[in-house]
Enzyme design. Structure first.
Site, PDB file in Angstrom:
ATOM      1  N   GLY A   1       0.817  -1.216   0.000  1.00  0.00           N
ATOM      2  CA  GLY A   1       0.000   0.000   0.000  1.00  0.00           C
ATOM      3  C   GLY A   1       0.843   1.253   0.000  1.00  0.00           C
TER       4      GLY A   1
ATOM      5  N   GLY B   1       5.678   4.153  -8.711  1.00  0.00           N
ATOM      6  CA  GLY B   1       6.412   2.891  -8.857  1.00  0.00           C
ATOM      7  C   GLY B   1       5.441   1.719  -8.877  1.00  0.00           C
ATOM      8  N   HIS B   2       4.538   1.687  -7.881  1.00  0.00           N
ATOM      9  CA  HIS B   2       3.526   0.626  -7.828  1.00  0.00           C
ATOM     10  C   HIS B   2       2.613   0.699  -9.060  1.00  0.00           C
ATOM     11  CE1 HIS B   2       4.116   1.461  -3.358  1.00  0.00           C
ATOM     12  NE2 HIS B   2       4.425   0.188  -3.435  1.00  0.00           N
TER      13      HIS B   2
ATOM     14  N   LYS C   1      13.487  -1.789  -8.066  1.00  0.00           N
ATOM     15  CA  LYS C   1      13.832  -1.003  -6.869  1.00  0.00           C
ATOM     16  C   LYS C   1      14.248  -1.934  -5.725  1.00  0.00           C
ATOM     17  CE  LYS C   1      13.324   2.017  -3.398  1.00  0.00           C
ATOM     18  NZ  LYS C   1      12.577   1.335  -2.377  1.00  0.00           N
TER      19      LYS C   1
ATOM     20  N   VAL D   1      11.022   3.343 -10.884  1.00  0.00           N
ATOM     21  CA  VAL D   1      10.470   4.660 -11.232  1.00  0.00           C
ATOM     22  C   VAL D   1      11.059   5.672 -10.255  1.00  0.00           C
ATOM     23  CG1 VAL D   1       8.357   6.026 -11.450  1.00  0.00           C
ATOM     24  CG2 VAL D   1       8.366   3.601 -12.103  1.00  0.00           C
TER      25      VAL D   1
ATOM     26  N   MET E   1      11.322   6.232  -6.152  1.00  0.00           N
ATOM     27  CA  MET E   1      10.071   6.393  -5.409  1.00  0.00           C
ATOM     28  C   MET E   1       9.957   5.294  -4.368  1.00  0.00           C
ATOM     29  SD  MET E   1       7.254   7.745  -7.986  1.00  0.00           S
ATOM     30  CE  MET E   1       7.541   9.239  -8.912  1.00  0.00           C
TER      31      MET E   1
ATOM     32  N   ARG F   1       8.451   5.075   1.851  1.00  0.00           N
ATOM     33  CA  ARG F   1       9.165   5.615   3.011  1.00  0.00           C
ATOM     34  C   ARG F   1       9.702   7.023   2.753  1.00  0.00           C
ATOM     35  NH1 ARG F   1      10.603  -0.182   3.838  1.00  0.00           N
ATOM     36  NH2 ARG F   1       9.692  -0.754   5.858  1.00  0.00           N
TER      37      ARG F   1
HETATM   38  P1  AMP Z   1       6.145  -2.335  -1.519  1.00  0.00           P
HETATM   39  O1  AMP Z   1       4.754  -1.772  -1.394  1.00  0.00           O
HETATM   40  O2  AMP Z   1       7.201  -1.388  -1.082  1.00  0.00           O
HETATM   41  O3  AMP Z   1       6.254  -3.706  -0.907  1.00  0.00           O
HETATM   42  O4  AMP Z   1       6.391  -2.547  -3.072  1.00  0.00           O
HETATM   43  C1  AMP Z   1       5.543  -3.320  -3.861  1.00  0.00           C
HETATM   44  C2  AMP Z   1       6.164  -3.536  -5.213  1.00  0.00           C
HETATM   45  O5  AMP Z   1       6.385  -2.283  -5.843  1.00  0.00           O
HETATM   46  C3  AMP Z   1       7.530  -4.228  -5.116  1.00  0.00           C
HETATM   47  O6  AMP Z   1       7.653  -5.169  -6.178  1.00  0.00           O
HETATM   48  C4  AMP Z   1       8.485  -3.081  -5.290  1.00  0.00           C
HETATM   49  O7  AMP Z   1       9.736  -3.475  -5.823  1.00  0.00           O
HETATM   50  C5  AMP Z   1       7.728  -2.200  -6.272  1.00  0.00           C
HETATM   51  N1  AMP Z   1       8.228  -0.837  -6.217  1.00  0.00           N
HETATM   52  C6  AMP Z   1       8.376  -0.058  -5.108  1.00  0.00           C
HETATM   53  N2  AMP Z   1       8.927   1.126  -5.431  1.00  0.00           N
HETATM   54  C7  AMP Z   1       9.146   1.085  -6.768  1.00  0.00           C
HETATM   55  C8  AMP Z   1       9.708   2.010  -7.709  1.00  0.00           C
HETATM   56  N3  AMP Z   1      10.154   3.204  -7.344  1.00  0.00           N
HETATM   57  N4  AMP Z   1       9.767   1.642  -9.005  1.00  0.00           N
HETATM   58  C9  AMP Z   1       9.316   0.420  -9.406  1.00  0.00           C
HETATM   59  N5  AMP Z   1       8.782  -0.488  -8.568  1.00  0.00           N
HETATM   60  C10 AMP Z   1       8.700  -0.159  -7.266  1.00  0.00           C
END
Ligand code: AMP
Length: 281
Positions: free
Chosen positions: A31, A36-37, A149, A176, A184, A187
């Site tokens: 979430g 990026g997401h 990332k 991204v 991105m 955090r």
């Molecule tokens: P998280 O919510 O941080 O667990 O991320 C969920 C998914 O989004 C994971 O596969 C991350 O690697 C991807 N993700 C997070 N930040 C980025 C970003 N800046 N660019 C591309 N993918 C991202």
């Protein structure tokens, strides 16, 4: 678009979609969605009949002193952004349903979990592998999308899928970035204005490493030393690690002859940020 909270309903939905011959693309997230997401959701939309996004802050992947309790949560915003990016379902399970009081089974991708971030976050990748395996079993996706990332996470998941014969295709999409290059991350919200400006130094250091390699420098240690100098020029920065490793098995590389993963983890103030690039000499 629908929000599904129950594990049973999610599994039923997926089974019905498969019976109808539909392909399922799946994007696991915690979430606090950002571009990026959303890039992962859009890619899933392009390639599948049905797109499922999970929003689950996985307690098992956080250490006792980490930010599980304070991790940003905003389901309404996440649902709206998921819908706009092409999701059909937001799966939002309850932590108590995902980890019943007598949960005893965990997945460990041996070796790979001990490098880079794994050294400093014991149990983190065990938690990640376990929750992703559970989500794969519930959703049964054809393809699942991850971000570069979190390079180590993607490598760990690919290995788990290969080793356990999980029938899902893993796609890793590019990182991204903000305009100044900062990757991105949910955090980034923790950074104050000065820290946010300082945080751009992470990507500057990675770019410098790429330039050095493209000018023929092959000695990892001298590259890491220069990166350390640049990052340490920011008062708010405290380096946890900077590593140059093999992008498949994460083993250390002293002399750069082939493609390498350059990965780092740096505290900016109290916020731990990670970033990486893959470079070919
Ligand atoms: P998280 O919510 O941080 O667990 O991320 C969920 C998914 O989004 C994971 O596969 C991350 O690697 C991807 N993700 C997070 N930040 C980025 C970003 N800046 N660019 C591309 N993918 C991202």
């Amino acid at each position: 678009m629908k929000v599904i909270r129950s594990i049973r309903s999610m599994a039923d939905f997926s089974r019905n979609a498969h019976i109808k011959g539909k392909t399922i693309g799946f994007v696991p997230t915690m979430g606090a969605l950002h571009e990026g997401h959303l890039s992962l959701i859009r890619q899933a939309r392009k390639e599948n009949d049905v797109v499922v996004v999970s929003v689950f802050v996985n307690p098992v992947q956080f250490g006792p002193k980490e930010d599980y309790k304070h991790y940003p949560r905003n389901l309404k915003r996440d649902t709206e952004l998921s819908r706009k990016s092409g999701a059909d379902i937001v799966f939002y399970p309850d932590a108590g349903d995902m980890y019943f009081f007598n949960h005893k089974t965990y997945i460990e991708v041996c070796g790979l979990s001990g490098y880079l971030c794994g050294k400093f976050r014991p149990g983190h990748f065990k938690g990640v592998a376990t929750v992703v395996a559970k989500l794969f079993n519930i959703i049964n996706p054809d393809t699942s999308y991850f971000g570069q990332k979190d390079a180590q996470q993607a490598i760990v998941i690919k290995k788990m899928v290969e080793d356990l014969n999980i029938p899902v295709r893993i796609k890793v999409m590019p990182t991204v970035r903000e305009k100044d290059g900062l990757a991105m991350s949910s955090r980034n919200k923790y950074l104050d204005k000065k820290e946010r400006a300082d945080a751009a130094v992470l990507y500057q250091a990675l770019r410098m490493a790429r330039d050095l390699i493209s000018h023929g420098v092959t000695d990892s240690l001298s590259i890491i030393r220069k990166m350390r100098q640049l990052i340490s020029s920011k008062k708010s920065a405290r380096i946890q690690y900077i590593s140059i490793v093999n992008p498949v098995d994460l083993s250390g590389v002293n002399t750069i002859k082939e493609r390498v993963l350059i990965a780092l983890s740096v505290y900016i103030g109290k916020t731990r940020l990670i970033d990486n690039i893959v470079v070919s000499p």
